[in-house]
Enzyme design. Sequence first.
Site, PDB file in Angstrom:
ATOM      1  N   THR A  12      -3.049  14.562 -23.903  1.00 35.25           N
ATOM      2  CA  THR A  12      -3.776  15.139 -25.015  1.00 35.25           C
ATOM      3  C   THR A  12      -4.579  16.332 -24.557  1.00 35.25           C
ATOM      4  O   THR A  12      -4.502  16.721 -23.399  1.00 35.25           O
ATOM      5  CB  THR A  12      -4.726  14.070 -25.586  1.00 35.25           C
ATOM      6  OG1 THR A  12      -5.272  14.546 -26.793  1.00 35.25           O
ATOM      7  CG2 THR A  12      -5.829  13.738 -24.621  1.00 35.25           C
ATOM      8  N   LYS A  44      -8.510  10.238 -30.214  1.00 36.48           N
ATOM      9  CA  LYS A  44      -8.904  10.131 -28.816  1.00 36.48           C
ATOM     10  C   LYS A  44     -10.337  10.587 -28.563  1.00 36.48           C
ATOM     11  O   LYS A  44     -10.728  10.822 -27.434  1.00 36.48           O
ATOM     12  CB  LYS A  44      -7.924  10.913 -27.958  1.00 36.48           C
ATOM     13  CG  LYS A  44      -6.502  10.352 -28.096  1.00 36.48           C
ATOM     14  CD  LYS A  44      -5.491  11.231 -27.447  1.00 36.48           C
ATOM     15  CE  LYS A  44      -4.654  11.877 -28.505  1.00 36.48           C
ATOM     16  NZ  LYS A  44      -3.690  12.812 -28.000  1.00 36.48           N
ATOM     17  N   GLY A  58     -14.511  11.492 -25.281  1.00 39.24           N
ATOM     18  CA  GLY A  58     -13.131  11.901 -25.497  1.00 39.24           C
ATOM     19  C   GLY A  58     -12.336  11.496 -24.278  1.00 39.24           C
ATOM     20  O   GLY A  58     -12.845  11.563 -23.155  1.00 39.24           O
ATOM     21  N   SER A 137      -3.600  17.529 -21.036  1.00 36.18           N
ATOM     22  CA  SER A 137      -2.441  18.403 -20.854  1.00 36.18           C
ATOM     23  C   SER A 137      -2.726  19.846 -21.245  1.00 36.18           C
ATOM     24  O   SER A 137      -2.304  20.782 -20.585  1.00 36.18           O
ATOM     25  CB  SER A 137      -1.256  17.884 -21.672  1.00 36.18           C
ATOM     26  OG  SER A 137      -0.899  16.596 -21.246  1.00 36.18           O
TER      27      SER A 137
END
Length: 184
Positions: A12, A44, A58, A137
């Site tokens: 994410t 998330k 997060g 990512s």
Amino acid sequence: MSDEKFPGWHGTTILAVRRGGKVVVAGDGQVSVGQTVMKGTARKVRRLKPGGHDVVVGFAGSTADAFTLLERLEKKLEAAPGQLARACVDLAKDWRMDKYLRNLEAMLIVTDGREIFVVTGAGDVLEPEHDVAAIGSGGNFALAAARGLMASDLDAEGVARAAMAIAADICVYTNDNLTVEVLG
């Protein structure tokens, strides 16, 4: 995440921005396996209230691992109310030293609206420079975009939303389905 344990899994993008007395944490909703989007609406970014104190977290990485860490962090915060730095350091120590926890595959951004920390399984508890932190990512794309947008007149949420939109345009593992939490 480890390619040996999770081949092709991509997490994410999580971004935290502090500006004008507010901290915003934004996360996208995409979970991918290889070239396939498995879910586009994952949440998330979470708000916790240990001991009545608002904390936003997060996470990037394995969801089950992240929830294990969130539970541990919540216990640390209940034991030391209002002491975010202490709770994050204690979590990082446990994460690094505990035989079970050290195998967890996740990263966290944690804030109480005053402080922001990136917490990793390598034992790191990092305070970001320039009031911006990002993981996942697409984290480097969001970080670069947010740092550039800090020179604009946008407020914290505006910077976070614009930076996440830029990251979603560049990173194939990031989408524009955002969860945004604001403190301050």
